[in-house]
Design a protein around this motif. Structure first.
Motif, PDB file in Angstrom:
ATOM      1  N   THR A 157      55.943  -4.323 -37.580  1.00  9.86           N
ATOM      2  CA  THR A 157      57.138  -5.158 -37.598  1.00  9.86           C
ATOM      3  C   THR A 157      57.498  -5.497 -39.030  1.00  9.86           C
ATOM      4  OG1 THR A 157      58.146  -7.174 -36.709  1.00  9.86           O
ATOM      5  CG2 THR A 157      55.851  -7.322 -37.352  1.00  9.86           C
TER       6      THR A 157
ATOM      7  N   THR B 123      60.252  -8.388 -40.805  1.00 10.39           N
ATOM      8  CA  THR B 123      61.242  -9.452 -40.613  1.00 10.39           C
ATOM      9  C   THR B 123      61.583 -10.045 -41.966  1.00 10.39           C
ATOM     10  OG1 THR B 123      60.350  -9.972 -38.431  1.00 10.39           O
ATOM     11  CG2 THR B 123      61.732 -11.641 -39.459  1.00 10.39           C
TER      12      THR B 123
ATOM     13  N   GLN C  29      60.851  -4.449 -34.601  1.00 14.68           N
ATOM     14  CA  GLN C  29      59.484  -4.294 -34.106  1.00 14.68           C
ATOM     15  C   GLN C  29      59.400  -2.919 -33.463  1.00 14.68           C
ATOM     16  OE1 GLN C  29      58.498  -7.543 -31.449  1.00 14.68           O
ATOM     17  NE2 GLN C  29      59.777  -8.927 -32.645  1.00 14.68           N
TER      18      GLN C  29
ATOM     19  N   VAL D  36      62.497  -2.900 -30.857  1.00 19.29           N
ATOM     20  CA  VAL D  36      63.227  -4.142 -30.634  1.00 19.29           C
ATOM     21  C   VAL D  36      63.861  -4.535 -31.968  1.00 19.29           C
ATOM     22  CG1 VAL D  36      63.054  -6.585 -30.018  1.00 19.29           C
ATOM     23  CG2 VAL D  36      61.677  -4.902 -28.805  1.00 19.29           C
TER      24      VAL D  36
ATOM     25  N   ARG E 172      66.274  -7.481 -33.948  1.00 19.99           N
ATOM     26  CA  ARG E 172      66.702  -8.882 -33.824  1.00 19.99           C
ATOM     27  C   ARG E 172      67.577  -9.251 -35.012  1.00 19.99           C
ATOM     28  NH1 ARG E 172      62.235 -12.925 -31.814  1.00 19.99           N
ATOM     29  NH2 ARG E 172      63.888 -14.197 -32.599  1.00 19.99           N
TER      30      ARG E 172
ATOM     31  N   VAL F 156      69.959 -16.186 -31.864  1.00 15.37           N
ATOM     32  CA  VAL F 156      69.336 -14.889 -32.115  1.00 15.37           C
ATOM     33  C   VAL F 156      69.786 -13.916 -31.033  1.00 15.37           C
ATOM     34  CG1 VAL F 156      67.150 -13.624 -32.305  1.00 15.37           C
ATOM     35  CG2 VAL F 156      67.297 -15.961 -33.163  1.00 15.37           C
TER      36      VAL F 156
ATOM     37  N   THR G 238      68.860 -10.095 -29.526  1.00 21.28           N
ATOM     38  CA  THR G 238      67.790  -9.107 -29.501  1.00 21.28           C
ATOM     39  C   THR G 238      68.252  -7.883 -28.717  1.00 21.28           C
ATOM     40  OG1 THR G 238      66.143 -10.879 -29.521  1.00 21.28           O
ATOM     41  CG2 THR G 238      65.381  -8.707 -28.821  1.00 21.28           C
TER      42      THR G 238
ATOM     43  N   ARG H  14      66.868  -4.172 -27.145  1.00 27.27           N
ATOM     44  CA  ARG H  14      65.697  -3.382 -26.779  1.00 27.27           C
ATOM     45  C   ARG H  14      66.116  -1.961 -26.406  1.00 27.27           C
ATOM     46  NH1 ARG H  14      65.467  -8.026 -24.128  1.00 27.27           N
ATOM     47  NH2 ARG H  14      63.728  -9.420 -24.477  1.00 27.27           N
TER      48      ARG H  14
ATOM     49  N   GLU I  72      69.787  -9.443 -25.352  1.00 30.28           N
ATOM     50  CA  GLU I  72      69.437 -10.808 -24.967  1.00 30.28           C
ATOM     51  C   GLU I  72      69.956 -11.760 -26.047  1.00 30.28           C
ATOM     52  OE1 GLU I  72      65.382 -13.431 -25.004  1.00 30.28           O
ATOM     53  OE2 GLU I  72      65.235 -11.331 -24.509  1.00 30.28           O
TER      54      GLU I  72
END
Length: 148
Positions: free
Chosen positions: A25, A27, A47, A79, A81, A106, A108, A110, A130
Motif C-alpha cells: 500500500t 498513502t 492498496q 483498492v 481511495r 472518502v 473508495t 474496488r 463506496e
C-alpha cells in the motif's frame, strides 16, 4: 505525510496457492493550512494484493462469492481511495498538533479481484464504489502541543 509498505509470503509447497501472497500500500496525505487554526488535507492511496491462485478449493463452502469459487489462476485485488478532510487544529499549525477535529469524505473504488475477497452475501462484494462521510476528533494525552 506519506506511508507505504510491501511484503511477500510464500509457503513451502512447490506451486503457488492461496496462501502465497504479495501485498502493499501507498498513502499520501498533504496538509494545507489556512491561518493558524484550520486547514485541508487531501488523501490518496492505493492498496494491492496478489494471491497465487484465485480461491482455495473449498471457496464455495467458505461462503466466498461465486466468481471466486469457480475461477482459477492468480487473484489481483486493487483498492483506490481519495479523501477530502477539512480540519480544525486549536493548538495551531503542524501535522502532529493535537487536538484535531475533522470532517471526512472518502471515496473508495474496488476492482473485481478485491470484491471477490468478500463473502458472497457481503454488500462490498457487489459495490464498485463506496462513499464515506464522517467526523473525527483526535487528542493525544500527555502531549506538550496543547495547553502550554
Amino acid at each position: 505525510m506519506l506511508g507505504a509498505y510491501i511484503r511477500s509470503f510464500r509457503n513451502a509447497s512447490p506451486g503457488l496457492d492461496f496462501g502465497d501472497v504479495d501485498e502493499g500500500t501507498v498513502t499520501v496525505r498533504p496538509h494545507l493550512f489556512f491561518g493558524e487554526l484550520g486547514g485541508l488535507a487531501l488523501e490518496g492511496g492505493v492498496q494491492a494484493l496478489q494471491r497465487g491462485v484465485l480461491a482455495p478449493a473449498d471457496a464455495a463452502a467458505a461462503g466466498m462469492s461465486p466468481s471466486a469459487a469457480t475461477a482459477s489462476g492468480p487473484l489481483s485485488a486493487r483498492v483506490f481511495r481519495f479523501g477530502v478532510i477539512p480540519f480544525l487544529s486549536p493548538a495551531g499549525r503542524g501535522n502532529y498538533s493535537r487536538p484535531q477535529i475533522r470532517l471526512i469524505y472518502v471515496v473508495t473504488a474496488r476492482n473485481q479481484g478485491a470484491k471477490a475477497l468478500y463473502p458472497q452475501d457481503d454488500v462490498f462484494s457487489l459495490r464498485n464504489i463506496e462513499h464515506f462521510f464522517g467526523f473525527g476528533a483526535e487528542w493525544w494525552f500527555n502531549s506538550s502541543s496543547y495547553g502550554t
